[in-house]
Structure formats: structure tokens, C-alpha cells
Scaffold this motif. Structure first.
Motif, short mmCIF file in Angstrom:
data_model
loop_
_atom_site.label_atom_id
_atom_site.label_comp_id
_atom_site.label_asym_id
_atom_site.label_seq_id
_atom_site.Cartn_x
_atom_site.Cartn_y
_atom_site.Cartn_z
N LYS A 1 0.85 -1.21 0.00
CA LYS A 1 0.00 0.00 0.00
C LYS A 1 0.88 1.26 0.00
CE LYS A 1 -3.62 -2.70 2.11
NZ LYS A 1 -4.78 -2.79 2.97
N HIS B 1 -8.65 -3.26 -5.92
CA HIS B 1 -8.60 -3.38 -4.45
C HIS B 1 -9.73 -2.55 -3.85
CE1 HIS B 1 -7.24 -2.98 -0.33
NE2 HIS B 1 -6.45 -4.03 -0.56
N ALA C 1 -12.68 -7.25 6.76
CA ALA C 1 -11.51 -7.93 7.34
C ALA C 1 -10.20 -7.23 6.99
CB ALA C 1 -11.46 -9.38 6.84
P1 PGA Z 1 -4.49 -6.48 5.62
O1 PGA Z 1 -4.71 -5.97 4.11
O2 PGA Z 1 -3.70 -7.76 5.54
O3 PGA Z 1 -3.71 -5.36 6.28
O4 PGA Z 1 -5.82 -6.68 6.22
C1 PGA Z 1 -5.01 -6.87 3.09
C2 PGA Z 1 -5.18 -6.13 1.79
O5 PGA Z 1 -5.72 -5.02 1.79
O6 PGA Z 1 -4.77 -6.63 0.72
#
Ligand code: PGA
Length: 254
Positions: free
Chosen positions: A11, A98, A174
Motif C-alpha cells: 500500500k 482493491h 476484514a
Molecule cells: P491487511 O490488508 O492484511 O492489512 O488486512 C489486506 C489487503 O488489503 O490486501
């Protein structure tokens, strides 16, 4: 053959120096691990890091993905970065759709049709994300939401183009929340995605399709989630920013 993938989505984190250190750490820890032929490791740093990160990794063990690309091929699109540019820098895959891009940058299925086309034309792997919001799950609508996201953006593809796609199921509730889908919840929807693809294309394409789970995967829960028959790896956010954690998640799939 169905490929298993552990992909790290960085990210908008790390500066270039930190990103190069993180990639080097992952690379050196991976030197001690023999990856089975059917397992791929992918890291998706920010655009600005790709040309630097690319120089410090073993490409036989780690593929680079970008986190997005332009919907157009080239031209007057200020601030955009094309799939061709990313390919030229060393990207071999691109994350598309995403939920953060859908929510904050209004990415629609229409845009994703174009972006998928760009990625396929430039011979990279599209990692197509789908997943429902909390209210959609609570309303019992998650199967429909996911089916619509996939069919609207991908089901115009020919069999041969569809077989280049990797799907990442990431329930929005999640992501970055610390709440993970249970392994049963993940399996249920992954199986549904595979059936949806089998109904549209055929059993062979559905059987070979890699379906990743994403959303708060950590070293402590990865093995459990990856043990499910229709879960072929993970798209990892937060835990991919620490080399030891990311390596532990990779170990959970081999
Ligand atoms: P996370 O993000 O593992 O921090 O929940 C997953 C993603 O957004 O691909």
C-alpha cells in the motif's frame, strides 16, 4: 496446474530506502527456503520503489507487482502510470480493483474491464480483488456482490485470457481491521467463486484458477486459512511490511 501465491501489498507505506531494505530482507530470508514449483511469492511496493526494489531481489523467487495501473494505453492522462511503463520497470503482475481503490478512487467494473485489458495486453498477471462490505454480508448479500464484481469485470474475457487471472477475495470488513474471516467463511466463498467460474467457463479453468484470501492474514492464522481446499494463498497487507512476518506466512503455504 493451480499456482499458490503469497503476495504482499505494501500500500502507501515505506519510503524508497525502507522499501529497498524490506525487499532485501525478504530476499535474503528466502535464500534459505526452497519454494515448491507451484508456489509464487509476490511483493507489491509503491510505484516509486519498483525500479529500485527490482535490483535487490532474485527474480526467480520473487515477482514484483504494482498496486494499480492506468485504464488507458498512453496520452494526456496527467498523473497516471500505464501498464506498459510498469512492465518496463520490472512488474510482472498488477493488483486491480482493491477495495480501497473502489472506495476512495471510485473504481468501477467499467474501469476494471479496461485495466484488466491493459494488464493482459502487457503480459502481466492481473490480481483481481473482490469482496463484500460488512453491511452486504450482514444482509446475506455477499455471494451476489462477489459474483457481480467478477462477472462484470472479467466474464467478457476469452477462455485463454481468463486463465491468466488470479482472484483475491478480500472481505472489506476484514481488511486492516484485525478481524479475519474464519477459514470456513473463506472456504465457502472461494468454493462459490470457483463454481461461478466453472459455470461460466469450464471445470478445467475453474480448477486451475488461483484464489487468494486477503484480510488480516498474519503468521498466527495463515496456516489455518491456507489449509482450506479452495484457498490458494493470500494477499497480505499489514503483515507484509515486516520481513519476518511475511516469511512466516510464506512458510505456512509450503
Ligand atoms: P491487511 O490488508 O492484511 O492489512 O488486512 C489486506 C489487503 O488489503 O490486501
Amino acid at each position: 496446474m493451480r499456482t499458490k501465491i503469497v503476495a504482499g501489498n505494501w500500500k502507501m507505506n515505506t519510503d524508497i530506502k525502507e522499501g529497498v531494505i524490506l525487499a532485501s530482507e525478504i530476499d535474503s530470508e528466502l535464500k534459505n527456503i526452497t519454494l515448491p514449483e507451484d508456489v509464487k511469492v509476490i511483493i507489491a511496493p509503491p510505484f516509486t520503489h519498483i525500479a529500485f526494489v527490482e535490483q535487490v531481489i532474485d527474480h526467480k523467487k520473487i515477482l514484483i507487482a504494482a498496486q494499480n495501473c492506468a485504464a488507458e494505453t498512453e496520452g494526456a492522462y496527467t498523473g497516471e502510470i500505464s501498464a506498459k511503463m510498469l512492465k518496463g520497470m520490472g512488474s510482472e503482475a498488477i493488483i486491480l480493483g482493491h477495495s480501497e481503490r473502489r472506495a476512495y478512487y471510485h473504481e468501477t467494473s467499467e474501469t476494471l474491464v479496461k485495466k484488466t485489458e491493459q494488464v493482459i495486453q502487457n503480459e502481466m498477471i492481473p490480481i483481481f480483488c473482490c469482496g463484500e462490505k460488512l453491511e452486504e454480508r450482514e444482509a446475506g448479500n455477499h455471494f451476489n456482490v462477489v459474483k457481480n464484481q467478477i462477472s462484470e469485470a472479467l466474464f467478457h474475457l476469452s477462455e485463454s485470457d481468463f486463465s491468466k487471472i488470479v482472484i483475491a477475495y478480500e472481505p472489506v470488513w476484514a481488511i486492516g481491521t484485525g478481524v479475519t474471516a474464519s477459514k470456513e467463511q473463506a472456504q465457502e466463498i472461494h468454493k462459490f467463486i470457483r463454481k461461478t467460474v466453472a459455470d461460466k467457463y469450464n471445470q478445467k479453468i475453474a480448477g486451475d484458477l488461483t484464489i487468494l484470501y486477503g484480510g488480516s492474514v498474519k503468521p498466527g492464522n495463515a496456516r489455518d486459512i491456507f489449509s482450506m481446499p479452495d484457498v490458494d494463498g493470500g494477499l497480505i497487507g499489514g503483515a507484509a511490511l515486516n520481513a519476518d512476518n511475511f516469511i512466516d506466512i510464506i512458510k505456512a503455504i509450503i
